[in-house]
Scaffold this motif. Sequence first.
Motif, PDB file in Angstrom:
ATOM      1  N   SER A  51       0.842  -1.193   0.000  1.00 13.70           N
ATOM      2  CA  SER A  51       0.000   0.000   0.000  1.00 13.70           C
ATOM      3  C   SER A  51       0.878   1.244   0.000  1.00 13.70           C
ATOM      4  O   SER A  51       2.056   1.203   0.397  1.00 13.70           O
ATOM      5  N   ALA A  52       0.292   2.363  -0.441  1.00 13.42           N
ATOM      6  CA  ALA A  52       1.034   3.621  -0.442  1.00 13.42           C
ATOM      7  C   ALA A  52       1.463   3.998   0.969  1.00 13.42           C
ATOM      8  O   ALA A  52       2.560   4.530   1.175  1.00 13.42           O
ATOM      9  N   THR A  53       0.625   3.709   1.953  1.00  8.98           N
ATOM     10  CA  THR A  53       0.964   4.013   3.346  1.00  8.98           C
ATOM     11  C   THR A  53       2.160   3.189   3.809  1.00  8.98           C
ATOM     12  O   THR A  53       3.083   3.707   4.457  1.00  8.98           O
ATOM     13  N   ALA A  56       5.231   4.576   2.194  1.00  3.42           N
ATOM     14  CA  ALA A  56       5.608   5.848   2.811  1.00  3.42           C
ATOM     15  C   ALA A  56       6.295   5.615   4.150  1.00  3.42           C
ATOM     16  O   ALA A  56       7.295   6.281   4.482  1.00  3.42           O
ATOM     17  N   GLU A  57       5.792   4.671   4.915  1.00  6.18           N
ATOM     18  CA  GLU A  57       6.399   4.367   6.220  1.00  6.18           C
ATOM     19  C   GLU A  57       7.805   3.793   6.043  1.00  6.18           C
ATOM     20  O   GLU A  57       8.730   4.133   6.810  1.00  6.18           O
ATOM     21  N   GLU A  87       0.702   8.354  -5.306  1.00 14.12           N
ATOM     22  CA  GLU A  87      -0.020   7.950  -4.095  1.00 14.12           C
ATOM     23  C   GLU A  87       0.916   7.901  -2.884  1.00 14.12           C
ATOM     24  O   GLU A  87       0.535   8.281  -1.769  1.00 14.12           O
ATOM     25  N   ILE A  88       2.137   7.448  -3.102  1.00 10.76           N
ATOM     26  CA  ILE A  88       3.119   7.412  -2.012  1.00 10.76           C
ATOM     27  C   ILE A  88       3.419   8.825  -1.529  1.00 10.76           C
ATOM     28  O   ILE A  88       3.505   9.077  -0.317  1.00 10.76           O
ATOM     29  N   ALA A  91       0.559  10.041   0.566  1.00  8.74           N
ATOM     30  CA  ALA A  91       0.553   9.354   1.862  1.00  8.74           C
ATOM     31  C   ALA A  91       1.675   9.858   2.759  1.00  8.74           C
ATOM     32  O   ALA A  91       1.469  10.080   3.967  1.00  8.74           O
ATOM     33  N   TYR A  92       2.857  10.056   2.175  1.00 10.24           N
ATOM     34  CA  TYR A  92       4.005  10.518   2.962  1.00 10.24           C
ATOM     35  C   TYR A  92       3.727  11.897   3.561  1.00 10.24           C
ATOM     36  O   TYR A  92       3.968  12.133   4.756  1.00 10.24           O
ATOM     37  N   GLY A  94       0.850  13.276   4.102  1.00 11.61           N
ATOM     38  CA  GLY A  94      -0.221  13.176   5.091  1.00 11.61           C
ATOM     39  C   GLY A  94       0.260  12.623   6.422  1.00 11.61           C
ATOM     40  O   GLY A  94      -0.194  13.059   7.492  1.00 11.61           O
ATOM     41  N   LEU A  95       1.188  11.685   6.373  1.00 11.93           N
ATOM     42  CA  LEU A  95       1.693  11.064   7.596  1.00 11.93           C
ATOM     43  C   LEU A  95       2.699  11.937   8.327  1.00 11.93           C
ATOM     44  O   LEU A  95       2.707  11.988   9.579  1.00 11.93           O
TER      45      LEU A  95
END
Length: 358
Positions: A51-53, A56-57, A87-88, A91-92, A94-95
């Motif tokens: 997933s993009a999340t 990103a993590e 998308e990554i 997500a990055y 946003g996180l």
Amino acid sequence: MCCWRCCLECIHNIPPLNLLFIHFSDPALPGEAGAAPASMASISVPNPVPSATEDAENIRKAVQGWGTDEKALIEILGHRTAAQRAEIAVAYEGLYNESLLDRLHSELSGDFRSAMMLWTADPAARDAKLAHKAMKKGERYVWVLIEVACASTPDHLVAVRKAYREAYSASLEEDVAACPLYKDPLLKQFLVRLVSSYRYSGELVDAELARAEAAELHDAVVARKQPLHGDVVRIVSSRSKPQLKATLERYRQDHGKAIDEVLEEERRSDQLAAVLKTAVWCLTSPEKHFAEVIRSSIVGLGTDEESLTRAVVSRAEIDMKKVKEEYKARYRKTVTSDINGDTSGYYNGILLTLVGPE
């Protein structure tokens, strides 16, 4: 001398295209419909894709603490499509409340940073930046503008113009027309027409029109020795890629030699012939142009990392497989072996990841 307003006004004087059914194909560009790589793309994407999340993590882990895990960045970003990288990036941010591109810029350096940032950027924004930078360098870098205008789909070029306007508060067309470094009015008019175009993207071709325009090209390029004659500019800047392919094939049949061969004979003494040849190749056989860009960036004294990076990054999701085939056929060497001979470290790593196996 024509002014830049004249350059913009003349783009509207394009005759209509009558259509018959002859079929050619044109590959899609990254960032357009669908997330899967094109059939001639060289990048590989894992299945299933994290997933993009999750990506990103993992990127966050790679850039935190003492030192940066460059291999992890290559492994993640180098194996994702443009849509997935977008998308990554969302997500990055946003996180972690920071831009992924900003973080890469602060963590990386040198040619590796340039390649990673160019690859991670949105393709339309990337090409807008390349076009803007090329105009600052003048006629020596006119090839970059031609690549942006001609080696992409019509919808991608529209996206580039939109991204350019948003980034620089000006239109790409007007900036090209007003660029003081483009001294030749014929060159400037041709470039404006190319970046302003919105070609028919279907596969229909008018065979009779191809016959007539092949004759016009021969008259202008060979008989008159005017590679950027008005008829040439009109044809090359307005016709669809399948229509141009049909016209150039008719040219070869009628005159016994391909037009790019004619232009190659003239290019050393006539810059406008070289410009036209580049446009023709980018429109109808981009693999030939980019194979030449890669080779030119490697041979001789030193390496032109900027051109090498641009060629690899811009074609990895489109037709790098065809570029590699063309390169091997023409130079009897592989892209991989030449990149290995001229680059090293993580910069070498990201290039080879994008080029794919040979």
